[in-house]
Write a protein that holds these residues in place. Structure first.
Motif, short mmCIF file in Angstrom:
data_model
loop_
_atom_site.label_atom_id
_atom_site.label_comp_id
_atom_site.label_asym_id
_atom_site.label_seq_id
_atom_site.Cartn_x
_atom_site.Cartn_y
_atom_site.Cartn_z
N GLY A 124 0.80 -1.23 0.00
CA GLY A 124 0.00 0.00 0.00
C GLY A 124 0.83 1.28 0.00
N TRP A 125 2.14 1.15 0.05
CA TRP A 125 3.01 2.31 0.16
C TRP A 125 3.84 2.56 -1.10
CZ3 TRP A 125 2.16 5.38 4.16
CH2 TRP A 125 1.60 4.83 5.31
N LEU A 126 3.62 1.77 -2.14
CA LEU A 126 4.51 1.84 -3.31
C LEU A 126 4.47 3.21 -4.00
CD1 LEU A 126 4.08 -1.73 -4.88
CD2 LEU A 126 6.01 -0.82 -3.58
N ASP A 127 3.32 3.90 -3.91
CA ASP A 127 3.21 5.21 -4.56
C ASP A 127 3.50 6.36 -3.59
OD1 ASP A 127 2.58 4.11 -7.03
OD2 ASP A 127 0.44 3.98 -6.52
N ALA A 128 3.93 6.02 -2.39
CA ALA A 128 4.16 7.06 -1.38
C ALA A 128 5.55 7.66 -1.53
CB ALA A 128 4.00 6.46 0.01
N TRP A 129 5.67 8.92 -1.02
CA TRP A 129 6.98 9.58 -0.98
C TRP A 129 7.67 9.20 0.33
CZ3 TRP A 129 8.14 11.59 -5.50
CH2 TRP A 129 7.10 12.01 -6.34
N PRO A 130 8.96 8.91 0.28
CA PRO A 130 9.67 8.51 1.49
C PRO A 130 9.52 9.47 2.66
CG PRO A 130 11.01 8.03 -0.41
CD PRO A 130 9.80 8.76 -0.92
N THR A 131 9.39 10.79 2.37
CA THR A 131 9.26 11.74 3.48
C THR A 131 7.97 11.54 4.27
OG1 THR A 131 8.37 13.28 1.87
CG2 THR A 131 10.68 13.57 2.48
N LYS A 132 7.00 10.83 3.66
CA LYS A 132 5.72 10.61 4.34
C LYS A 132 5.71 9.31 5.14
CE LYS A 132 3.69 14.09 2.17
NZ LYS A 132 3.63 15.36 2.89
N LEU A 133 6.82 8.57 5.11
CA LEU A 133 6.83 7.24 5.73
C LEU A 133 7.33 7.29 7.17
CD1 LEU A 133 8.40 5.15 2.81
CD2 LEU A 133 5.99 5.60 3.28
N SER A 134 6.83 6.37 7.97
CA SER A 134 7.34 6.21 9.34
C SER A 134 8.76 5.62 9.28
CB SER A 134 6.43 5.27 10.12
OG SER A 134 6.59 3.95 9.64
N ARG A 135 9.43 5.66 10.43
CA ARG A 135 10.80 5.15 10.48
C ARG A 135 10.85 3.66 10.11
NH1 ARG A 135 14.57 4.34 15.02
NH2 ARG A 135 12.76 4.20 16.38
N GLY A 136 9.91 2.88 10.65
CA GLY A 136 9.89 1.45 10.36
C GLY A 136 9.59 1.17 8.90
N THR A 137 8.68 1.97 8.33
CA THR A 137 8.33 1.76 6.92
C THR A 137 9.51 2.12 6.02
OG1 THR A 137 6.04 2.29 7.49
CG2 THR A 137 6.58 2.27 5.16
N ARG A 138 10.19 3.20 6.35
CA ARG A 138 11.41 3.56 5.59
C ARG A 138 12.43 2.42 5.67
NH1 ARG A 138 12.35 9.14 4.47
NH2 ARG A 138 14.57 8.76 4.50
N GLN A 139 12.55 1.85 6.86
CA GLN A 139 13.52 0.77 7.04
C GLN A 139 13.14 -0.43 6.16
OE1 GLN A 139 16.22 1.13 8.46
NE2 GLN A 139 17.06 -0.80 9.20
N LYS A 140 11.85 -0.68 6.05
CA LYS A 140 11.40 -1.81 5.22
C LYS A 140 11.72 -1.57 3.74
CE LYS A 140 7.25 -2.30 7.61
NZ LYS A 140 5.90 -2.87 7.77
#
Ligand SMILES: Nc1ncnc2c1ncn2[C@@H]1O[C@H](COP(=O)(O)OP(=O)(O)OP(=O)(O)O)[C@@H](O)[C@H]1O
Length: 207
Positions: A124-140
């Motif tokens: 569900g995050w493939l179209d998201a910008w990294p700046t909008k992601l949580s720390r754990g999601t960025r790590q993933k």
């Protein structure tokens, strides 16, 4: 034909930082398909040693070899994927674009990176910008990219630290799969996530 160099060769040595002995590092060799659990108490030097292996601390003068080469050299870097705890993502690309760019940069297919992203719950995050992601999601995202490249050596610093339970299980599966495919991995964790996997342990002791 001479035997291939180990993926990783670390002689026993004392890790010195800022001119002071930090840790005693037991020697170890890592072959394709092997996982090394790098452990030790807080401040023991695990991240520092990973940075040495990634080629980021040539100033420490450690005599380690990656794929038979000095860390940071072209020969070592082309076979090494590295995920620090604060992995940078290209903020001007969406998650999917960033993974596609990474795969292209390494001349690899993007499919394994996207499959890992899916396994780690990023669909569900493939179209998201990294700046909008949580720390754990960025790590993933960073983990999907690094493990999906299929490098000879993958270095992961506290990869489980920011992940939820389902993602920790998926990462454990991904680590096992990378090893079964012939990749070698060095992983730091204070937890029990690697228990049950066939791992070697390298414990840093205060010098
Ligand atoms: N460039 C540097 N100059 C001075 N000290 C440094 C430098 N790099 C690392 N250190 C020190 O080396 C020590 C080891 O840090 P490191 O982050 O490698 O430990 P760690 O085992 O990964 O710890 P943790 O389990 O808490 O993550 C720390 O005290 C750190 O401040």
């Amino acid at each position: 034909m001479p035997p291939a160099a180990p993926v990783l060769s670390v002689p026993p040595f004392t890790l010195e930082v800022a001119g002071r002995p930090l840790a005693r590092v037991p020697g170890v060799q890592l072959q394709p398909g092997e996982v090394l659990h790098l452990c030790g108490p807080n401040g023991a030097g695990k991240t520092t040693l990973l940075r040495v292996l990634a080629g980021e601390r040539p100033d420490l003068g450690c005599e380690v070899r990656v794929l038979g080469c000095a860390p940071g050299s072209r020969g070592a870097r082309k076979g090494t994927a590295w995920v620090p705890t604060d992995a940078a993502l290209p903020d001007d690309l969406t998650v999917a674009e960033g993974l596609t760019f990474l795969a292209a940069l390494w001349s690899r297919p993007v499919t394994p990176l996207l499959a890992l992203a899916d396994a780690l719950g990023l669909t569900g995050w493939l179209d998201a910008w990294p700046t909008k992601l949580s720390r754990g999601t960025r790590q993933k995202v960073a983990l999907s990219g690094a493990l999906g490249l299929g490098c000879a050596l993958t270095l992961l610093d506290e990869p489980f630290g920011t992940l939820d339970a389902a993602s920790r299980a998926a990462l454990r599966t991904a680590i096992r799969a990378r090893a079964q495919a012939g990749g070698a991995l060095v992983v730091t964790t204070h937890g029990e996530e690697l228990a049950g996997l066939p791992v070697q342990t390298l414990k840093l002791e205060p010098a």
